[in-house]
Design a protein around this motif. Structure first.
Motif, PDB file in Angstrom:
ATOM      1  N   LEU A  99       0.827  -1.199   0.000  1.00 15.02           N
ATOM      2  CA  LEU A  99       0.000   0.000   0.000  1.00 15.02           C
ATOM      3  C   LEU A  99       0.868   1.258   0.000  1.00 15.02           C
ATOM      4  CD1 LEU A  99      -2.705  -1.107   2.607  1.00 15.02           C
ATOM      5  CD2 LEU A  99      -2.817  -1.201   0.111  1.00 15.02           C
ATOM      6  N   MET A 103      -1.120   4.901   3.974  1.00 15.57           N
ATOM      7  CA  MET A 103      -2.377   4.153   3.880  1.00 15.57           C
ATOM      8  C   MET A 103      -2.303   2.947   4.809  1.00 15.57           C
ATOM      9  SD  MET A 103      -4.203   2.195   0.654  1.00 15.57           S
ATOM     10  CE  MET A 103      -5.335   3.368  -0.072  1.00 15.57           C
ATOM     11  N   MET A 106      -7.003  -0.829   2.587  1.00 14.82           N
ATOM     12  CA  MET A 106      -7.773  -0.509   1.399  1.00 14.82           C
ATOM     13  C   MET A 106      -8.816  -1.597   1.186  1.00 14.82           C
ATOM     14  SD  MET A 106      -6.508  -0.263  -2.552  1.00 14.82           S
ATOM     15  CE  MET A 106      -5.981  -1.955  -2.522  1.00 14.82           C
ATOM     16  N   GLY A 122     -10.315   3.783   1.606  1.00 16.56           N
ATOM     17  CA  GLY A 122      -8.970   3.754   2.174  1.00 16.56           C
ATOM     18  C   GLY A 122      -8.953   4.351   3.563  1.00 16.56           C
ATOM     19  N   TRP A 124      -6.373   6.080   6.178  1.00 17.16           N
ATOM     20  CA  TRP A 124      -5.113   6.802   6.016  1.00 17.16           C
ATOM     21  C   TRP A 124      -4.673   7.460   7.314  1.00 17.16           C
ATOM     22  CZ3 TRP A 124      -2.755   7.044   1.207  1.00 17.16           C
ATOM     23  CH2 TRP A 124      -3.524   6.622   0.118  1.00 17.16           C
ATOM     24  N   ASP A 129      -1.539  12.484   2.997  1.00 17.68           N
ATOM     25  CA  ASP A 129      -1.009  11.229   2.448  1.00 17.68           C
ATOM     26  C   ASP A 129      -1.839  10.773   1.249  1.00 17.68           C
ATOM     27  OD1 ASP A 129       1.073  10.900   4.364  1.00 17.68           O
ATOM     28  OD2 ASP A 129      -0.380  10.090   5.792  1.00 17.68           O
ATOM     29  N   TYR A 130      -3.155  10.869   1.385  1.00 18.75           N
ATOM     30  CA  TYR A 130      -4.047  10.501   0.294  1.00 18.75           C
ATOM     31  C   TYR A 130      -3.807  11.389  -0.927  1.00 18.75           C
ATOM     32  CZ  TYR A 130      -8.244  10.240  -2.532  1.00 18.75           C
ATOM     33  OH  TYR A 130      -9.106  10.135  -3.580  1.00 18.75           O
ATOM     34  N   TRP A 133      -0.551  10.598  -2.809  1.00 19.74           N
ATOM     35  CA  TRP A 133      -0.665   9.380  -3.611  1.00 19.74           C
ATOM     36  C   TRP A 133      -1.549   9.612  -4.835  1.00 19.74           C
ATOM     37  CZ3 TRP A 133      -5.188   6.021  -3.771  1.00 19.74           C
ATOM     38  CH2 TRP A 133      -4.995   4.893  -4.578  1.00 19.74           C
TER      39      TRP A 133
END
Length: 167
Positions: A99, A103, A106, A122, A124, A129-130, A133
């Protein structure tokens, strides 16, 4: 593996009362990041729902270790049969390769009994962070999908609501 995740939406007070009435469940109350005053209650127990107006999601796959006490993202995609095969292969590769940073877990879901409505849930560390990505990777939604006028996607973000006393 659990078969479903169930959510419901509503008023913070009512959802807090439902949560308090079912302490045996690990119900998690979330507040929408983008809309002040919008709340969601999530039940990840896999048991029969206690909600009067449930929204069911069937679990197709899961990876990682859940952390329901942080930021969560819902990304909904409407995919035809061919797109589903490509999407599932991307999700399986992501699960196999590990991942993304930040994360915890998921879930690949579909809206109950509608396999064309795919949802990636997800858990997190943080929204940042999300975003990192999502903006730096084609692993999730390939550019050819994002650029297509026929492609539908929707994203929703939630953080745990601050606990209030219920009376």
């Amino acid at each position: 593996m659990k078969e479903q995740i169930v959510i419901t939406f509503g008023d913070e007070k009512i959802l807090s009362e439902i949560k308090a009435a079912h302490p045996e469940r690990d119900l998690v109350l979330y507040q929408a990041l983008s809309q002040q005053g919008e709340f969601m209650l999530l039940d990840h127990s896999g048991q029969e729902t206690v909600f009067k107006s449930p929204v069911y999601y069937d679990i197709l796959s899961h990876a990682g270790t859940d952390n329901w006490n942080g930021f969560i993202s819902f990304s909904t995609l409407d995919l035809n049969f061919e797109e589903q095969k490509v999407f599932d292969a991307r999700i399986n590769r992501l699960r196999t390769n590990g991942l993304p940073d930040g994360m915890h877990s998921m879930y690949s879901l579909n809206y109950h009994k509608d396999i064309s409505q795919r949802i990636i849930l997800g858990t997190w560390n943080a929204y940042s962070d999300y975003e990192l990505w999502k903006n730096s990777s084609d692993d999730f939604i390939p550019k050819e999908y994002r650029d297509s006028p026929n492609f539908y996607s929707h994203e929703a973000y939630y953080t745990p609501a601050k606990e209030k006393e219920t009376h």
